[in-house]
Design a protein around this motif. Structure first.
Motif, PDB file in Angstrom:
ATOM      1  N   PRO A 159     -34.376 -12.151 -58.531  1.00 18.94           N
ATOM      2  CA  PRO A 159     -35.284 -13.290 -58.626  1.00 18.94           C
ATOM      3  C   PRO A 159     -36.268 -13.342 -57.454  1.00 18.94           C
ATOM      4  CG  PRO A 159     -33.030 -13.952 -59.105  1.00 18.94           C
ATOM      5  CD  PRO A 159     -32.965 -12.558 -58.555  1.00 18.94           C
ATOM      6  N   VAL A 160     -37.482 -13.790 -57.759  1.00 20.59           N
ATOM      7  CA  VAL A 160     -38.550 -13.907 -56.765  1.00 20.59           C
ATOM      8  C   VAL A 160     -38.553 -15.329 -56.207  1.00 20.59           C
ATOM      9  CG1 VAL A 160     -41.040 -13.749 -56.380  1.00 20.59           C
ATOM     10  CG2 VAL A 160     -39.915 -12.178 -57.992  1.00 20.59           C
ATOM     11  N   LEU A 161     -38.518 -15.465 -54.887  1.00 20.13           N
ATOM     12  CA  LEU A 161     -38.482 -16.773 -54.239  1.00 20.13           C
ATOM     13  C   LEU A 161     -39.840 -17.049 -53.592  1.00 20.13           C
ATOM     14  CD1 LEU A 161     -34.992 -16.449 -52.467  1.00 20.13           C
ATOM     15  CD2 LEU A 161     -35.505 -16.907 -54.882  1.00 20.13           C
ATOM     16  N   PHE A 162     -40.590 -17.963 -54.181  1.00 23.35           N
ATOM     17  CA  PHE A 162     -41.901 -18.343 -53.648  1.00 23.35           C
ATOM     18  C   PHE A 162     -42.208 -19.763 -54.099  1.00 23.35           C
ATOM     19  CE2 PHE A 162     -46.386 -19.150 -54.246  1.00 23.35           C
ATOM     20  CZ  PHE A 162     -46.913 -18.798 -53.022  1.00 23.35           C
TER      21      PHE A 162
ATOM     22  N   PRO B  59     -41.828  -9.894 -66.927  1.00 22.92           N
ATOM     23  CA  PRO B  59     -42.846 -10.782 -66.371  1.00 22.92           C
ATOM     24  C   PRO B  59     -42.706 -12.236 -66.807  1.00 22.92           C
ATOM     25  CG  PRO B  59     -43.837  -8.716 -67.074  1.00 22.92           C
ATOM     26  CD  PRO B  59     -42.432  -8.719 -67.589  1.00 22.92           C
ATOM     27  N   GLU B  60     -42.317 -12.480 -68.045  1.00 18.80           N
ATOM     28  CA  GLU B  60     -42.289 -13.855 -68.535  1.00 18.80           C
ATOM     29  C   GLU B  60     -41.107 -14.659 -68.012  1.00 18.80           C
ATOM     30  OE1 GLU B  60     -41.517 -13.842 -72.983  1.00 18.80           O
ATOM     31  OE2 GLU B  60     -41.542 -11.688 -72.547  1.00 18.80           O
ATOM     32  N   ARG B  61     -40.139 -13.998 -67.370  1.00 16.21           N
ATOM     33  CA  ARG B  61     -39.006 -14.699 -66.747  1.00 16.21           C
ATOM     34  C   ARG B  61     -39.113 -14.583 -65.229  1.00 16.21           C
ATOM     35  NH1 ARG B  61     -35.719 -18.329 -67.499  1.00 16.21           N
ATOM     36  NH2 ARG B  61     -33.634 -17.488 -67.849  1.00 16.21           N
TER      37      ARG B  61
ATOM     38  N   SER C 290     -48.053  -3.944 -61.482  1.00 13.46           N
ATOM     39  CA  SER C 290     -48.497  -5.115 -60.725  1.00 13.46           C
ATOM     40  C   SER C 290     -48.494  -6.334 -61.623  1.00 13.46           C
ATOM     41  CB  SER C 290     -49.906  -4.896 -60.153  1.00 13.46           C
ATOM     42  OG  SER C 290     -49.900  -3.871 -59.178  1.00 13.46           O
ATOM     43  N   VAL C 291     -47.985  -7.443 -61.099  1.00 16.41           N
ATOM     44  CA  VAL C 291     -47.941  -8.705 -61.828  1.00 16.41           C
ATOM     45  C   VAL C 291     -48.461  -9.802 -60.912  1.00 16.41           C
ATOM     46  CG1 VAL C 291     -46.075  -8.089 -63.413  1.00 16.41           C
ATOM     47  CG2 VAL C 291     -45.524  -9.015 -61.158  1.00 16.41           C
ATOM     48  N   SER C 292     -49.050 -10.830 -61.500  1.00 14.69           N
ATOM     49  CA  SER C 292     -49.652 -11.892 -60.690  1.00 14.69           C
ATOM     50  C   SER C 292     -49.203 -13.267 -61.159  1.00 14.69           C
ATOM     51  CB  SER C 292     -51.177 -11.803 -60.724  1.00 14.69           C
ATOM     52  OG  SER C 292     -51.660 -11.935 -62.044  1.00 14.69           O
ATOM     53  N   PHE C 293     -49.219 -14.188 -60.205  1.00 15.47           N
ATOM     54  CA  PHE C 293     -48.811 -15.575 -60.446  1.00 15.47           C
ATOM     55  C   PHE C 293     -49.819 -16.471 -59.746  1.00 15.47           C
ATOM     56  CE2 PHE C 293     -45.843 -19.100 -58.882  1.00 15.47           C
ATOM     57  CZ  PHE C 293     -45.923 -19.824 -60.065  1.00 15.47           C
TER      58      PHE C 293
ATOM     59  N   ALA D  92     -41.734 -19.700 -58.451  1.00 15.31           N
ATOM     60  CA  ALA D  92     -42.088 -18.453 -59.130  1.00 15.31           C
ATOM     61  C   ALA D  92     -41.042 -17.963 -60.117  1.00 15.31           C
ATOM     62  CB  ALA D  92     -42.360 -17.362 -58.092  1.00 15.31           C
ATOM     63  N   ARG D  93     -39.774 -18.187 -59.832  1.00 17.04           N
ATOM     64  CA  ARG D  93     -38.726 -17.544 -60.630  1.00 17.04           C
ATOM     65  C   ARG D  93     -38.563 -18.151 -62.013  1.00 17.04           C
ATOM     66  NH1 ARG D  93     -32.723 -19.616 -59.070  1.00 17.04           N
ATOM     67  NH2 ARG D  93     -33.179 -21.827 -58.791  1.00 17.04           N
ATOM     68  N   THR D  94     -39.115 -19.336 -62.244  1.00 16.26           N
ATOM     69  CA  THR D  94     -38.951 -20.002 -63.542  1.00 16.26           C
ATOM     70  C   THR D  94     -40.210 -19.972 -64.397  1.00 16.26           C
ATOM     71  OG1 THR D  94     -39.545 -22.138 -62.552  1.00 16.26           O
ATOM     72  CG2 THR D  94     -37.204 -21.561 -62.608  1.00 16.26           C
ATOM     73  N   ARG D  95     -41.264 -19.337 -63.911  1.00 13.83           N
ATOM     74  CA  ARG D  95     -42.541 -19.370 -64.628  1.00 13.83           C
ATOM     75  C   ARG D  95     -43.002 -17.966 -65.001  1.00 13.83           C
ATOM     76  NH1 ARG D  95     -42.429 -23.801 -61.289  1.00 13.83           N
ATOM     77  NH2 ARG D  95     -43.333 -25.722 -62.146  1.00 13.83           N
ATOM     78  N   PRO D  96     -43.790 -17.856 -66.058  1.00 14.39           N
ATOM     79  CA  PRO D  96     -44.275 -16.536 -66.473  1.00 14.39           C
ATOM     80  C   PRO D  96     -45.321 -15.989 -65.522  1.00 14.39           C
ATOM     81  CG  PRO D  96     -45.250 -18.259 -67.839  1.00 14.39           C
ATOM     82  CD  PRO D  96     -44.210 -18.933 -66.991  1.00 14.39           C
ATOM     83  N   TRP D  97     -45.315 -14.680 -65.373  1.00 13.48           N
ATOM     84  CA  TRP D  97     -46.309 -13.956 -64.593  1.00 13.48           C
ATOM     85  C   TRP D  97     -47.172 -13.129 -65.542  1.00 13.48           C
ATOM     86  CZ3 TRP D  97     -45.826 -12.646 -58.931  1.00 13.48           C
ATOM     87  CH2 TRP D  97     -44.948 -13.527 -58.270  1.00 13.48           C
TER      88      TRP D  97
END
Length: 287
Positions: free
Chosen positions: A64-67, A28-30, A113-116, A93-98
């Motif tokens: 990686p998550v692209l948002f 989550p933190e990456r 489940s993880v949230s941003f 999203a891909r550079t910040r913690p969730w």
């Protein structure tokens, strides 16, 4: 019985979903990246651990998550409602913690489940209040990423999210089963015919297919094929690799790069009308 466990490595925390001989690891933190997916006795994903544990680098590997966008912007910027914004490649999203939002496991599946959330920092690049919730679900050797995109602003929120899976496919001659009959080659900006196979060996830039199906297949190894099931909103499949690296990226995107400037295929999320999408990945035996 499926289970959820946690472990630490290299100063990072990981959550593992496992069951029936398969597992998936999430950090989550990456950027809530999936760092491993193992099924049918095989590691499906490539991962460069050096980039994972060096927080100054973008991770080369995993999913990686692209948002709120995939790809790049011309000159790294776009204009929205009279203001110019700058955004790094592949979004925020891909550079910040969730944040971990929930987890569950039983005899049939395990899910996390993880949230941003938007912040003062994200609004410097993307002027909207939002919440994104991803639910990673492992079931019968299949990894599903369920997505919930919530707009917390009054104006409709434009997005074109995607994912950037690095699959452990050493063979650069890639066989893809798609309904596309041509592709756009970003190496020379030419549209070219597609007969089911493409040699990525000497291509520095990506190629992109317009795919209208709900499932794409690609050769994984001599015995298995890779399957990506996707919501119809994922209208594009991007292929990319690096020379001498044992991976091929097969990426489901909702629009091509630079869409915040092109504005032809943006997805607009209205307040109190969240957008739900899904992508699933698994291996199956060659017939």
């Amino acid at each position: 019985m499926y289970e959820i466990t946690q472990y630490k490595k290299g100063g990072l925390s990981f959550i593992r979903l496992s069951g029936e001989g398969a597992y998936a690891d999430v950090c989550p933190e990456r950027g809530a990246i999936v760092t491993a997916f193992h099924t049918l006795g095989k590691d499906v994903l490539f991962l460069n651990e050096q980039t994972l544990f060096d927080r100054t680098k973008n991770v080369r590997g995993g999913i990686p998550v692209l948002f709120p966008m995939g790809g790049q912007l011309t000159d790294g910027r776009y204009e929205w409602n009279g203001t110019v914004y700058e955004m790094a490649n592949h979004g925020l999203a891909r550079t910040r913690p969730w944040t971990v939002a929930g987890q569950a496991a039983d005899e049939r599946h395990a899910e996390l489940s993880v949230s941003f959330f938007s912040s003062k920092e994200t609004k410097q690049s993307f002027p909207f209040d939002f919440e994104v919730v991803l639910t990673y679900r492992l079931e019968k050797g299949r990894l599903t990423i369920q997505q919930l995109y919530k707009n917390l602003s009054s104006d409709a929120m434009p997005i074109y999210p995607g994912f950037h899976p690095y699959f452990h496919i050493p063979n650069k001659v890639v066989n893809v089963k798609t309904d596309a009959t041509q592709y756009l080659d970003y190496n020379d900006q030419a549209i070219k015919p597609f007969d089911g196979t493409i040699d990525m060996s000497d291509l520095a830039e990506a190629v992109v297919f317009r795919d209208r199906s709900d499932e794409v297949e690609a050769g994984f190894d001599e015995s298995d094929r890779l399957v990506i099931e996707k919501d119809p909103a994922f209208r594009y499949i991007v292929l990319w690799t690096e020379r001498d690296k044992d991976y091929v990226c097969i990426e489901p995107w909702t629009a091509k790069k630079n869409e915040f400037n092109e504005r032809q295929e943006l997805l607009y999320v209205k307040k109190e009308q969240p957008l739900q999408l899904s992508v699933a990945i698994y291996l199956k035996k060659r017939s």
